[in-house]
Scaffold this motif. Sequence first.
Motif, mmCIF file in Angstrom:
data_model
loop_
_atom_site.group_PDB
_atom_site.id
_atom_site.type_symbol
_atom_site.label_atom_id
_atom_site.label_comp_id
_atom_site.label_asym_id
_atom_site.label_seq_id
_atom_site.Cartn_x
_atom_site.Cartn_y
_atom_site.Cartn_z
ATOM 1 N N ARG A 268 -14.757 11.253 -9.945
ATOM 2 C CA ARG A 268 -15.598 10.308 -10.774
ATOM 3 C C ARG A 268 -16.505 9.572 -10.460
ATOM 4 O O ARG A 268 -17.245 9.306 -10.619
ATOM 5 C CB ARG A 268 -14.023 8.901 -10.194
ATOM 6 C CG ARG A 268 -12.775 9.552 -10.695
ATOM 7 C CD ARG A 268 -11.248 8.803 -10.357
ATOM 8 N NE ARG A 268 -10.651 8.528 -11.585
ATOM 9 C CZ ARG A 268 -9.994 8.498 -12.164
ATOM 10 N NH1 ARG A 268 -11.266 7.449 -13.190
ATOM 11 N NH2 ARG A 268 -8.660 8.456 -12.316
ATOM 12 N N ASP A 272 -19.236 8.901 -12.829
ATOM 13 C CA ASP A 272 -20.105 7.100 -12.718
ATOM 14 C C ASP A 272 -21.636 7.239 -12.794
ATOM 15 O O ASP A 272 -22.379 6.768 -13.453
ATOM 16 C CB ASP A 272 -19.130 6.506 -11.864
ATOM 17 C CG ASP A 272 -20.074 5.388 -11.872
ATOM 18 O OD1 ASP A 272 -19.403 4.191 -11.954
ATOM 19 O OD2 ASP A 272 -20.825 4.534 -10.994
ATOM 20 N N GLU A 275 -22.318 8.493 -16.321
ATOM 21 C CA GLU A 275 -23.855 7.000 -17.039
ATOM 22 C C GLU A 275 -24.608 6.372 -16.363
ATOM 23 O O GLU A 275 -24.657 5.599 -17.982
ATOM 24 C CB GLU A 275 -21.775 6.588 -16.820
ATOM 25 C CG GLU A 275 -20.561 7.201 -17.800
ATOM 26 C CD GLU A 275 -19.155 6.873 -17.767
ATOM 27 O OE1 GLU A 275 -18.850 6.009 -16.062
ATOM 28 O OE2 GLU A 275 -17.978 7.148 -18.285
ATOM 29 N N ARG A 276 -23.815 5.919 -15.800
ATOM 30 C CA ARG A 276 -25.211 4.560 -15.253
ATOM 31 C C ARG A 276 -26.981 5.210 -15.518
ATOM 32 O O ARG A 276 -27.943 4.114 -15.731
ATOM 33 C CB ARG A 276 -24.881 4.253 -14.103
ATOM 34 C CG ARG A 276 -23.981 3.935 -13.181
ATOM 35 C CD ARG A 276 -23.479 3.776 -11.224
ATOM 36 N NE ARG A 276 -22.667 2.869 -11.211
ATOM 37 C CZ ARG A 276 -22.396 1.811 -10.576
ATOM 38 N NH1 ARG A 276 -23.389 0.530 -10.911
ATOM 39 N NH2 ARG A 276 -21.545 1.118 -10.873
#
Length: 300
Positions: A268, A272, A275-276
């Motif tokens: 996760r 994350d 994605e950032r």
Amino acid sequence: MDKTAAHDLAPVTVAGLGPMGAALAAAFVDRGHPTTVWNRSAAKARPLVARGARHAQTLPEAAGASPLLVICVTDYAAAKSIIEGAGDALAGRTVVNLSSSTPEEAREAVGLAAGFGAAYLDGTIMVPVHVIGGPEAVFFYSGSRPVYDAQLETLRALGGDVRFLGDDPGLAVLYNTALLGLMWATANGYLHAAALVGTAGATAADFAPVGLDWLLPSVVIPILHGATKEIDEGVYPGDAGTVRMNLNAADHLLETSRAQGISTHVPRFLKDMLERTVEAGYGDGSYMGMIEVLRRPAEG
């Protein structure tokens, strides 16, 4: 070492005789340096006295006994109390602080020592206790180059690889902290991977030759070495693979971890961060573009 040679070696004082401090003092003694030791609990000095060290009863006595005071205690607060406790006895001497601290604390300590007339050098110990004094020992130092050069011969008694990182007193502890983060992140990735293959009955002994002996030295390390130019120049060509491609693979890692019934915390976090990185405009570049996200101030 003969007595004449030992007599020519610079005296050293070591303050703080926990396991690491005691190992430092023992290394100085074993190399023939006249060594004075001090600890808040005097009983910890006894094994070193039996080995040839001299025990100082007070901090001013300890500081006054040698031109070099090496401090190795739990944290900066304890190191600061030693410097303040030694006080004016430090005048004309050098303090080398090998205690745990932050870059800001290391920079503050320069002024603290100077207030008592002492030169200051900050350092970090990069190896466990049992390596001290041997060829595998690694020490980082930062601060005044003239101070480092003046004390280098004495500090070499602690063994191994001695590196000066730069004039900023906070650099040694900054490197140390960064390397701890790298170590933990690597260990976390390995532990998650071992847990994942473990769901199919593979043991850590089965997995280590592939995960540690092959992947890290043969694939990961060469990639990271090769990426230094990208990182330093801020240009991240995606011809060998993009962040978006890695994000797709991270989805698979997350879903596979969930399906296999193990924690999804590590994947996760990875998803994350990817994605950032895409949101920051680096989705079509290489994975190394993630550093631009990491360089930003913390949110909140």
